[in-house]
Write a protein that holds these residues in place. Structure first.
Motif, PDB file in Angstrom:
ATOM      1  N   GLU A 202       0.978  -1.271   0.469  1.00 41.70           N
ATOM      2  CA  GLU A 202       0.202   0.383  -0.020  1.00 41.70           C
ATOM      3  C   GLU A 202       0.851   1.422   0.112  1.00 41.70           C
ATOM      4  O   GLU A 202       0.919   2.136  -0.805  1.00 41.70           O
ATOM      5  CB  GLU A 202      -0.894   0.025   1.290  1.00 41.70           C
ATOM      6  CG  GLU A 202      -1.832   1.130   0.911  1.00 41.70           C
ATOM      7  CD  GLU A 202      -2.669   0.719   2.174  1.00 41.70           C
ATOM      8  OE1 GLU A 202      -3.773   1.713   2.567  1.00 41.70           O
ATOM      9  OE2 GLU A 202      -3.242  -0.392   2.551  1.00 41.70           O
ATOM     10  N   GLU A 203       2.242   1.349   0.906  1.00 41.97           N
ATOM     11  CA  GLU A 203       3.310   2.211   1.114  1.00 41.97           C
ATOM     12  C   GLU A 203       3.442   2.507  -0.257  1.00 41.97           C
ATOM     13  O   GLU A 203       3.674   3.665  -0.456  1.00 41.97           O
ATOM     14  CB  GLU A 203       3.984   2.691   1.971  1.00 41.97           C
ATOM     15  CG  GLU A 203       2.944   2.637   3.903  1.00 41.97           C
ATOM     16  CD  GLU A 203       2.811   4.063   3.473  1.00 41.97           C
ATOM     17  OE1 GLU A 203       2.757   5.125   3.384  1.00 41.97           O
ATOM     18  OE2 GLU A 203       0.766   4.501   3.744  1.00 41.97           O
ATOM     19  N   ALA A 204       3.868   0.775  -0.988  1.00 39.70           N
ATOM     20  CA  ALA A 204       4.617   1.111  -1.901  1.00 39.70           C
ATOM     21  C   ALA A 204       3.971   2.283  -2.973  1.00 39.70           C
ATOM     22  O   ALA A 204       4.467   3.314  -3.657  1.00 39.70           O
ATOM     23  CB  ALA A 204       5.427   0.541  -2.312  1.00 39.70           C
ATOM     24  N   ASN A 205       2.655   1.618  -2.798  1.00 42.38           N
ATOM     25  CA  ASN A 205       2.404   2.010  -4.375  1.00 42.38           C
ATOM     26  C   ASN A 205       1.635   3.401  -4.156  1.00 42.38           C
ATOM     27  O   ASN A 205       2.064   4.331  -5.633  1.00 42.38           O
ATOM     28  CB  ASN A 205       1.023   1.801  -4.026  1.00 42.38           C
ATOM     29  CG  ASN A 205      -0.371   1.260  -5.459  1.00 42.38           C
ATOM     30  OD1 ASN A 205       0.601   1.691  -5.755  1.00 42.38           O
ATOM     31  ND2 ASN A 205      -1.506   0.730  -5.443  1.00 42.38           N
ATOM     32  N   LYS A 206       2.505   4.396  -2.849  1.00 41.84           N
ATOM     33  CA  LYS A 206       2.236   5.823  -3.235  1.00 41.84           C
ATOM     34  C   LYS A 206       3.427   5.727  -3.793  1.00 41.84           C
ATOM     35  O   LYS A 206       3.696   7.209  -4.594  1.00 41.84           O
ATOM     36  CB  LYS A 206       1.680   6.342  -1.815  1.00 41.84           C
ATOM     37  CG  LYS A 206       0.825   5.289  -1.600  1.00 41.84           C
ATOM     38  CD  LYS A 206       0.395   6.336  -0.279  1.00 41.84           C
ATOM     39  CE  LYS A 206      -0.434   5.825   1.113  1.00 41.84           C
ATOM     40  NZ  LYS A 206      -0.461   5.759   2.649  1.00 41.84           N
ATOM     41  N   LEU A 207       4.205   6.075  -4.009  1.00 42.42           N
ATOM     42  CA  LEU A 207       5.704   6.476  -4.686  1.00 42.42           C
ATOM     43  C   LEU A 207       5.915   5.386  -5.774  1.00 42.42           C
ATOM     44  O   LEU A 207       6.338   5.991  -6.855  1.00 42.42           O
ATOM     45  CB  LEU A 207       6.787   5.682  -3.368  1.00 42.42           C
ATOM     46  CG  LEU A 207       6.139   6.202  -1.949  1.00 42.42           C
ATOM     47  CD1 LEU A 207       7.701   5.736  -1.096  1.00 42.42           C
ATOM     48  CD2 LEU A 207       6.821   7.534  -2.084  1.00 42.42           C
ATOM     49  N   ILE A 208       5.465   4.693  -5.499  1.00 44.21           N
ATOM     50  CA  ILE A 208       5.819   3.638  -7.439  1.00 44.21           C
ATOM     51  C   ILE A 208       4.746   2.892  -7.653  1.00 44.21           C
ATOM     52  O   ILE A 208       4.376   2.540  -7.029  1.00 44.21           O
ATOM     53  CB  ILE A 208       7.251   2.286  -6.593  1.00 44.21           C
ATOM     54  CG1 ILE A 208       8.534   3.069  -6.160  1.00 44.21           C
ATOM     55  CG2 ILE A 208       7.608   1.358  -8.030  1.00 44.21           C
ATOM     56  CD1 ILE A 208       9.257   1.994  -5.898  1.00 44.21           C
ATOM     57  N   ALA A 209       5.227   2.967  -9.363  1.00 39.69           N
ATOM     58  CA  ALA A 209       3.722   2.784 -10.745  1.00 39.69           C
ATOM     59  C   ALA A 209       4.003   1.246  -9.839  1.00 39.69           C
ATOM     60  O   ALA A 209       5.313   0.284 -10.193  1.00 39.69           O
ATOM     61  CB  ALA A 209       4.406   3.120 -11.346  1.00 39.69           C
ATOM     62  N   ARG A 210       2.659   0.625 -10.056  1.00 43.62           N
ATOM     63  CA  ARG A 210       1.907  -0.799 -10.627  1.00 43.62           C
ATOM     64  C   ARG A 210       3.280  -1.347 -12.123  1.00 43.62           C
ATOM     65  O   ARG A 210       3.324  -0.403 -12.562  1.00 43.62           O
ATOM     66  CB  ARG A 210       0.844  -1.399 -10.191  1.00 43.62           C
ATOM     67  CG  ARG A 210       0.648  -0.971  -8.292  1.00 43.62           C
ATOM     68  CD  ARG A 210      -0.723  -2.497  -8.488  1.00 43.62           C
ATOM     69  NE  ARG A 210      -1.203  -2.021  -7.432  1.00 43.62           N
ATOM     70  CZ  ARG A 210      -0.348  -2.811  -6.364  1.00 43.62           C
ATOM     71  NH1 ARG A 210       0.003  -4.335  -6.504  1.00 43.62           N
ATOM     72  NH2 ARG A 210      -1.089  -2.642  -4.841  1.00 43.62           N
ATOM     73  N   PRO A 211       3.418  -2.129 -12.092  1.00 45.40           N
ATOM     74  CA  PRO A 211       3.976  -3.357 -13.245  1.00 45.40           C
ATOM     75  C   PRO A 211       2.591  -2.677 -14.810  1.00 45.40           C
ATOM     76  O   PRO A 211       1.919  -3.371 -14.026  1.00 45.40           O
ATOM     77  CB  PRO A 211       4.845  -4.663 -13.281  1.00 45.40           C
ATOM     78  CG  PRO A 211       3.860  -4.892 -11.922  1.00 45.40           C
ATOM     79  CD  PRO A 211       4.451  -3.408 -11.007  1.00 45.40           C
ATOM     80  N   GLY A 212       3.249  -2.667 -15.403  1.00 43.11           N
ATOM     81  CA  GLY A 212       2.593  -1.777 -16.600  1.00 43.11           C
ATOM     82  C   GLY A 212       1.655  -0.843 -16.333  1.00 43.11           C
ATOM     83  O   GLY A 212       0.767  -0.369 -18.016  1.00 43.11           O
ATOM     84  N   GLU A 213       1.498  -0.238 -15.261  1.00 46.91           N
ATOM     85  CA  GLU A 213       1.411   1.505 -15.787  1.00 46.91           C
ATOM     86  C   GLU A 213       2.028   2.554 -15.402  1.00 46.91           C
ATOM     87  O   GLU A 213       1.414   3.170 -15.397  1.00 46.91           O
ATOM     88  CB  GLU A 213      -0.105   1.409 -13.921  1.00 46.91           C
ATOM     89  CG  GLU A 213      -0.858   0.143 -14.014  1.00 46.91           C
ATOM     90  CD  GLU A 213      -1.186  -0.566 -12.840  1.00 46.91           C
ATOM     91  OE1 GLU A 213      -1.404   0.723 -12.276  1.00 46.91           O
ATOM     92  OE2 GLU A 213      -2.650  -1.146 -12.645  1.00 46.91           O
ATOM     93  N   SER A 214       2.996   2.422 -15.843  1.00 45.44           N
ATOM     94  CA  SER A 214       4.294   3.475 -15.888  1.00 45.44           C
ATOM     95  C   SER A 214       3.795   3.737 -17.174  1.00 45.44           C
ATOM     96  O   SER A 214       4.016   2.720 -18.430  1.00 45.44           O
ATOM     97  CB  SER A 214       5.589   2.988 -15.907  1.00 45.44           C
ATOM     98  OG  SER A 214       6.314   4.299 -15.977  1.00 45.44           O
TER      99      SER A 214
END
Ligand SMILES: [Zn+2]
Length: 299
Positions: A202-214
């Motif tokens: 959850e926290e990571a998601n605030k900082l880093i894009a999930r794969p496929g979504e960048s």
């Protein structure tokens, strides 16, 4: 006799010194590469620590500010090899079939026009794990780091436009540097998982894009920086001379500032003055003149 001996020992001492000096010089010559490599590492480490992209393969980045926004949609896509280079980069796999068929429960869907210059990738529209553009090249511009790296690449048309754009900047005394272009699905996945293992998804998601979504996976985006922001990716870049020049001129070369301050609710991402996206001159001009988000261009 005594004098002679003195002379001899003095001569010996001199020879010894010269030989020692030669050895030291030779050793320095041999170590030369390693020493500069060492300094490169230090420099790379500094940049990485500030929270950017990966400087080189073995320096995993985290805290990519940029990824802040390139992020969020969990696709549950998992099938890929470990070697990003193995990806065929075909576009056909993106189901040519019916649009509505692939919308998942959370409203996300795979992108179909993957090779379109106007492709939209965001929190709702993701690229498949095996998508890699087939026409990636390294633009001939200044980068903020040395050496070969995946992130130097862009799709050919975008790379050529970037060369013109940077060329004009240099002519006007604006020194901007490319920092991060193409990023493979696997790199993004690795970045995300690396961070998630430390601070949770959850926290990571605030900082880093999930794969496929960048958007970086399209090969149409480039993060740019300047010395005035210590070659980092900072919001402050928007207020620098370089950042302002980029904002005022990017559209003339087919680029847009993809994530603007006033469109955060539409793009789903925070303001990123450093992230430019190639869309072609026509679209870029219209988007710039109307002050709209890329998503709104299609309304
Ligand atoms: Zn970016």
């Amino acid at each position: 006799m005594r004098r002679n001996r003195k002379k001899k020992s003095r001569a010996r001492g001199l020879i010894f010194t010269v030989v020692l000096l030669l050895i030291v010089l030779y050793a320095g010559f041999l170590l030369r590469g390693k020493i500069s490599f060492f300094f490169d590492k230090i420099i790379a480490g500094t940049i990485t620590e500030n929270g950017n992209d990966i400087i080189n393969e073995d320096t995993p980045v985290d805290g990519n500010i940029d990824n802040n926004m390139d992020n969020d949609t969990g696709t549950g896509n998992d099938s890929n090899s470990d070697n990003p280079e193995n990806n065929p980069g075909n576009q056909e796999q993106n189901n040519a079939g019916g649009k509505g068929n692939n919308i998942s429960e959370d409203g996300k869907q795979p992108v179909e026009n993957v090779d379109d210059i106007l492709v939209i990738v965001n929190k709702k529209r993701y690229l498949e794990s095996d998508y890699k553009p087939v026409d990636l090249v390294i633009p001939n511009v200044k980068f903020s780091f040395d050496g070969e790296h995946e992130k130097k690449y862009m799709r050919k048309e975008a790379a050529e436009a970037l060369e013109e754009f940077f060329g004009q900047a240099y002519e006007e005394g604006i020194y901007i540097f490319a920092l991060s272009g193409y990023r493979s699905y696997n790199t993004q996945k690795w970045l995300f998982e690396n961070r998630a293992s430390k601070i949770g998804e959850e926290e990571a998601n605030k900082l880093i894009a999930r794969p496929g979504e960048s958007e970086h996976q399209t090969g149409l985006a480039m993060d740019i920086t300047s010395q005035s922001v210590q070659f980092d990716l900072k919001e402050k870049f928007g207020e620098t001379e370089e950042g302002k020049w980029v904002k005022d001129n990017a559209h003339k070369f087919g680029f847009i500032i993809r994530y603007t301050k006033d469109k955060e609710d539409i793009t789903g991402y925070n303001y990123e003055p450093w992230h430019i996206r190639y869309v072609g001159k026509e679209a870029a001009r219209e988007i710039y003149n109307k002050g709209i988000a890329f998503e709104e261009y299609f309304d």
